[in-house]
Motif scaffolding. Structure first.
Motif, PDB file in Angstrom:
ATOM      1  N   PRO A 199     -17.778   5.789   0.033  1.00  0.00           N
ATOM      2  CA  PRO A 199     -19.238   5.730  -0.197  1.00  0.00           C
ATOM      3  C   PRO A 199     -19.611   4.351  -0.928  1.00  0.00           C
ATOM      4  N   ALA A 200     -20.766   3.937  -0.767  1.00  0.00           N
ATOM      5  CA  ALA A 200     -21.254   2.726  -1.206  1.00  0.00           C
ATOM      6  C   ALA A 200     -21.059   2.445  -2.801  1.00  0.00           C
ATOM      7  N   ASP A 201     -21.217   3.662  -3.513  1.00  0.00           N
ATOM      8  CA  ASP A 201     -20.876   3.289  -5.047  1.00  0.00           C
ATOM      9  C   ASP A 201     -19.570   3.782  -5.268  1.00  0.00           C
ATOM     10  N   ALA A 202     -18.605   3.660  -4.394  1.00  0.00           N
ATOM     11  CA  ALA A 202     -17.232   3.740  -4.818  1.00  0.00           C
ATOM     12  C   ALA A 202     -16.819   2.860  -5.945  1.00  0.00           C
ATOM     13  N   ASP A 203     -15.965   3.306  -6.802  1.00  0.00           N
ATOM     14  CA  ASP A 203     -15.433   2.470  -7.990  1.00  0.00           C
ATOM     15  C   ASP A 203     -14.022   2.250  -7.764  1.00  0.00           C
ATOM     16  N   GLY A 204     -13.475   1.411  -8.776  1.00  0.00           N
ATOM     17  CA  GLY A 204     -12.066   1.048  -8.707  1.00  0.00           C
ATOM     18  C   GLY A 204     -11.152   2.281  -8.655  1.00  0.00           C
ATOM     19  N   MET A 205     -11.619   3.510  -9.210  1.00  0.00           N
ATOM     20  CA  MET A 205     -10.800   4.609  -9.360  1.00  0.00           C
ATOM     21  C   MET A 205     -10.673   5.145  -7.907  1.00  0.00           C
ATOM     22  N   ASP A 206     -11.828   5.028  -7.210  1.00  0.00           N
ATOM     23  CA  ASP A 206     -11.860   5.697  -5.791  1.00  0.00           C
ATOM     24  C   ASP A 206     -10.865   5.109  -5.035  1.00  0.00           C
ATOM     25  N   ILE A 207     -10.881   3.681  -5.397  1.00  0.00           N
ATOM     26  CA  ILE A 207     -10.031   2.848  -4.412  1.00  0.00           C
ATOM     27  C   ILE A 207      -8.452   3.320  -4.560  1.00  0.00           C
ATOM     28  N   PHE A 208      -8.343   3.365  -6.047  1.00  0.00           N
ATOM     29  CA  PHE A 208      -6.896   3.726  -6.470  1.00  0.00           C
ATOM     30  C   PHE A 208      -6.368   4.805  -5.708  1.00  0.00           C
ATOM     31  N   HIS A 209      -7.399   5.838  -5.683  1.00  0.00           N
ATOM     32  CA  HIS A 209      -6.927   7.325  -5.010  1.00  0.00           C
ATOM     33  C   HIS A 209      -6.885   7.420  -3.336  1.00  0.00           C
ATOM     34  N   LEU A 210      -7.130   6.377  -2.784  1.00  0.00           N
ATOM     35  CA  LEU A 210      -7.219   6.378  -1.277  1.00  0.00           C
ATOM     36  C   LEU A 210      -5.792   6.741  -0.727  1.00  0.00           C
ATOM     37  N   PRO A 211      -5.687   7.459  -0.145  1.00  0.00           N
ATOM     38  CA  PRO A 211      -4.029   7.960   0.471  1.00  0.00           C
ATOM     39  C   PRO A 211      -3.590   6.979   1.287  1.00  0.00           C
ATOM     40  N   TYR A 212      -4.155   6.712   2.403  1.00  0.00           N
ATOM     41  CA  TYR A 212      -3.411   5.515   3.095  1.00  0.00           C
ATOM     42  C   TYR A 212      -3.209   4.071   2.683  1.00  0.00           C
ATOM     43  N   LEU A 213      -4.241   3.675   1.760  1.00  0.00           N
ATOM     44  CA  LEU A 213      -3.909   2.552   0.895  1.00  0.00           C
ATOM     45  C   LEU A 213      -2.596   2.655   0.026  1.00  0.00           C
ATOM     46  N   THR A 214      -2.736   3.990  -0.636  1.00  0.00           N
ATOM     47  CA  THR A 214      -1.507   4.240  -1.497  1.00  0.00           C
ATOM     48  C   THR A 214      -0.166   4.134  -0.598  1.00  0.00           C
ATOM     49  N   ALA A 215      -0.228   4.722   0.457  1.00  0.00           N
ATOM     50  CA  ALA A 215       0.852   4.817   1.356  1.00  0.00           C
ATOM     51  C   ALA A 215       1.382   3.458   1.683  1.00  0.00           C
ATOM     52  N   VAL A 216       0.446   2.708   2.084  1.00  0.00           N
ATOM     53  CA  VAL A 216       0.726   1.215   2.624  1.00  0.00           C
ATOM     54  C   VAL A 216       1.513   0.576   1.351  1.00  0.00           C
ATOM     55  N   CYS A 217       0.879   0.675   0.204  1.00  0.00           N
ATOM     56  CA  CYS A 217       1.461  -0.045  -0.904  1.00  0.00           C
ATOM     57  C   CYS A 217       2.920   0.555  -1.250  1.00  0.00           C
ATOM     58  N   GLN A 218       2.995   1.888  -1.203  1.00  0.00           N
ATOM     59  CA  GLN A 218       4.328   2.529  -1.426  1.00  0.00           C
ATOM     60  C   GLN A 218       5.377   1.860  -0.331  1.00  0.00           C
ATOM     61  N   GLU A 219       5.101   1.858   1.016  1.00  0.00           N
ATOM     62  CA  GLU A 219       5.876   1.191   1.730  1.00  0.00           C
ATOM     63  C   GLU A 219       6.273  -0.203   1.792  1.00  0.00           C
ATOM     64  N   THR A 220       5.269  -0.805   1.039  1.00  0.00           N
ATOM     65  CA  THR A 220       5.476  -2.422   0.891  1.00  0.00           C
ATOM     66  C   THR A 220       6.596  -2.286  -0.174  1.00  0.00           C
ATOM     67  N   LEU A 221       6.351  -1.244  -1.174  1.00  0.00           N
ATOM     68  CA  LEU A 221       7.217  -1.576  -2.174  1.00  0.00           C
ATOM     69  C   LEU A 221       8.765  -0.805  -1.827  1.00  0.00           C
ATOM     70  N   ARG A 222       8.587  -0.076  -1.091  1.00  0.00           N
ATOM     71  CA  ARG A 222       9.963   0.350  -0.345  1.00  0.00           C
ATOM     72  C   ARG A 222      10.793  -0.489   0.414  1.00  0.00           C
ATOM     73  N   ILE A 223      10.102  -1.164   1.411  1.00  0.00           N
ATOM     74  CA  ILE A 223      11.047  -1.923   2.524  1.00  0.00           C
ATOM     75  C   ILE A 223      11.602  -3.052   1.907  1.00  0.00           C
ATOM     76  N   TYR A 224      10.971  -3.889   1.162  1.00  0.00           N
ATOM     77  CA  TYR A 224      11.406  -5.128   0.388  1.00  0.00           C
ATOM     78  C   TYR A 224      10.858  -5.062  -1.173  1.00  0.00           C
ATOM     79  N   PRO A 225      11.817  -4.082  -1.897  1.00  0.00           N
ATOM     80  CA  PRO A 225      11.414  -3.941  -3.388  1.00  0.00           C
ATOM     81  C   PRO A 225      11.285  -5.160  -4.141  1.00  0.00           C
ATOM     82  N   VAL A 226      10.532  -5.574  -4.870  1.00  0.00           N
ATOM     83  CA  VAL A 226      10.432  -6.871  -5.359  1.00  0.00           C
ATOM     84  C   VAL A 226      11.565  -6.857  -6.386  1.00  0.00           C
ATOM     85  N   ALA A 227      11.797  -5.813  -7.173  1.00  0.00           N
ATOM     86  CA  ALA A 227      12.732  -5.934  -7.903  1.00  0.00           C
ATOM     87  C   ALA A 227      14.090  -5.074  -7.349  1.00  0.00           C
ATOM     88  N   MET A 228      15.134  -5.730  -6.924  1.00  0.00           N
ATOM     89  CA  MET A 228      16.320  -5.278  -6.127  1.00  0.00           C
ATOM     90  C   MET A 228      17.052  -4.093  -6.963  1.00  0.00           C
TER      91      MET A 228
END
Ligand code: HEM
Length: 461
Positions: free
Chosen positions: A296-325
């Motif tokens: 929605p146009a009035d979405a705030d930071g927390m709405d973004i934070f809870h997006l399921p696909y964005l969350t999955a993309v960030c998790q997969e990013t941190l899985r495949i090449y974890p910044v801290a080995m």
């Protein structure tokens, strides 16, 4: 009782240490193939072998069982960067107290307040990129994350000091730029001050200039206390121990540097990887854009934070090449059983985040980027652990995830980017972390308001 170390210590320790520094992924892939879920090996110039664990049961034991401690003395590698008094070096009750003091700044309401700041900084930095010219994604992400951490940790207001600090901190982080320069952190013998043309000499000079700026800031605040401040430095300066003593200037300086360094390099790398994968796999980009533009146009930071696909993309990013080995080392006081081996007292054990995240039994086709796996099943904290766990669980975990998601949303809604890498980008050592080789090249095609909705959103987010 007979003690038995897990296998893996054959060969020359020095060669193994060099292998670990020069090509940590090859090192871990090689030994896991040879020895499996748990092995001993030499790294970091330590005299005794370290034990690498990549089975969730073993990880759970070292992170949660009282038999294992998380000793500050095992994190000596940080002392040239952050001194003797930072949270990395503390242990026992003092460590617990420090975490309790710092934790609120990285959670809840306080974090919400950073949302506006994060999107403003992203907007400002991205607007300075020239169109149709190649840029290095990691440099830009580092600029964003450094700005964010300086403002969040310091709440620094004096512009000249802010710019100087930013310049010096990026310079100091260059010591980890390649496996070769990273060796200065691992081998004490290389830590020789041979003047400003030598890497270590430059590093020391930059550190001294940073110290000057930090001590100036601390002194000014002691002279002119301002109770309305909400930044982390203010919180640390107000804290008192049971005897009513506050933190000394040296303690404050060490803690500030620890948070600044832990907080910007890691997040910058994670965001760079995320942009790489999103643009490398068009179906991921499409799905993500659909999710973002449907907000929605009035979405705030927390709405973004809870997006399921964005969350999955960030998790997969941190899985495949974890910044801290690896997690920080854990140590057993007494002899203890770990996955069938009876470890001698004071063994150094690390959770091997990279190898755990690459287990085929948990993540089929583990070398492929598939965010859907995080939508299809839940992973335990010992199967997916990009931020470690237990007593030293990353203090900035919530902030890092919030920052990643807000920065990515802002960039994707505002900028059309093109990945200009011809070949797959591999991970390689950057200081103590795992980063994309070459930093990832992209061009900015357009800064746009692709859809009316995305334009409205990008103002709110
Ligand atoms: C994507 C970004 C990040 C990753 C992947 C990451 C990862 C980690 C890991 C693996 C640990 C060790 C945990 C363990 O041994 O169990 C750690 C510790 C720590 N991290 Fe992060 N981190 C990130 C961002 C941040 C940020 C933004 C901050 C703060 C501003 C931060 C501050 C710390 C601190 C202070 C510790 C030490 C905690 C302690 O000793 O008690 N990190 N982090």
């Amino acid at each position: 009782m007979n003690t038995i170390l897990p296998p893996g210590t054959k060969g020359f320790p020095l060669l193994k240490q060099i292998h670990w520094i020069a090509d940590p992924l090859h090192y871990m892939d090689t030994y896991v193939q040879e020895y499996g879920d748990i092995f001993s090996n030499y790294i970091l110039g330590s005299e005794k072998p370290w034990i690498f664990v990549s089975h969730p049961q073993g990880i759970q034991k070292i992170l949660t069982d009282d038999a294992f401690e998380a000793p500050g003395s095992a994190n000596k590698i940080f002392t040239p960067l952050t001194g003797e008094n930072s949270i990395f070096m503390l242990e026992g009750n003092r460590h617990k107290r420090e975490r309790k003091l710092l934790m609120p700044s990285f959670h809840g309401e306080r974090m919400r307040e950073y949302g506006q700041l994060i999107t403003e900084i992203t907007q400002k930095v991205m607007s300075q990129i020239p169109r149709h010219q190649t840029f290095i994604v990691r440099d830009i992400m580092q600029e964003i994350s450094l700005d964010i951490i300086i403002r969040v940790v310091f709440g620094i207001s004096e512009p000249e000091r802010y710019y100087q600090l930013k310049r010096l901190l990026s310079g100091m982080a260059e010591i980890g730029k390649s496996p070769l320069t990273s060796s200065f952190l691992f081998f004490k013998i290389l830590q020789q001050d041979l003047g400003s043309w030598s890497p270590w000499g430059t590093f020391l000079k930059q550190r001294q200039q940073i110290d000057q700026l930090l001590y100036q800031e601390i002194q000014e605040r002691r002279e002119n206390p301002d109770e309305s401040r909400t930044d982390i430095l203010h919180l640390m300066m107000a804290a008192r121990d049971e005897e009513g003593n506050g933190m000394t200037d040296q303690e404050l300086r060490d803690e500030l540097l620890a948070l600044l360094l832990a907080g910007h390099e890691t997040t910058a790398t994670a965001m760079s990887w995320a942009l790489y994968w999103i643009h490398r796999q068009p179906e991921v980009y499409e799905k993500l854009m659909q999710e973002l533009t449907n907000l929605p146009a009035d979405a705030d930071g927390m709405d973004i934070f809870h997006l399921p696909y964005l969350t999955a993309v960030c998790q997969e990013t941190l899985r495949i090449y974890p910044v801290a080995m690896l997690t920080f080392p854990r140590m057993n006081k007494e002899s203890v059983d770990l996955m069938g081996y009876q470890l001698p007292p004071e063994s150094m054990v690390v959770g091997c985040i990279y190898l755990t995240h690459r287990r085929e039994d948990l993540y089929p086709q583990a070398d492929q980027f598939k965010p859907e796996r995080f939508l299809e099943r839940k992973f335990s904290p010992y199967e997916f652990l990009p931020f470690g766990g237990g007593a030293r669980l990353c203090l900035g975990m919530a902030l890092a995830q919030y920052e990643m998601k807000l920065v990515l949303a802002k960039i994707l809604l505002n900028c059309e980017l093109n990945l200009t890498e011809k070949y797959p980008v591999k991970g390689r050592r950057r200081g103590l972390t795992l980063a994309p080789k070459g930093g990832i090249k992209m061009t900015l095609l357009n800064q746009h308001s692709q859809l009316q909705k995305s334009a409205e959103l990008s103002r709110t987010v």
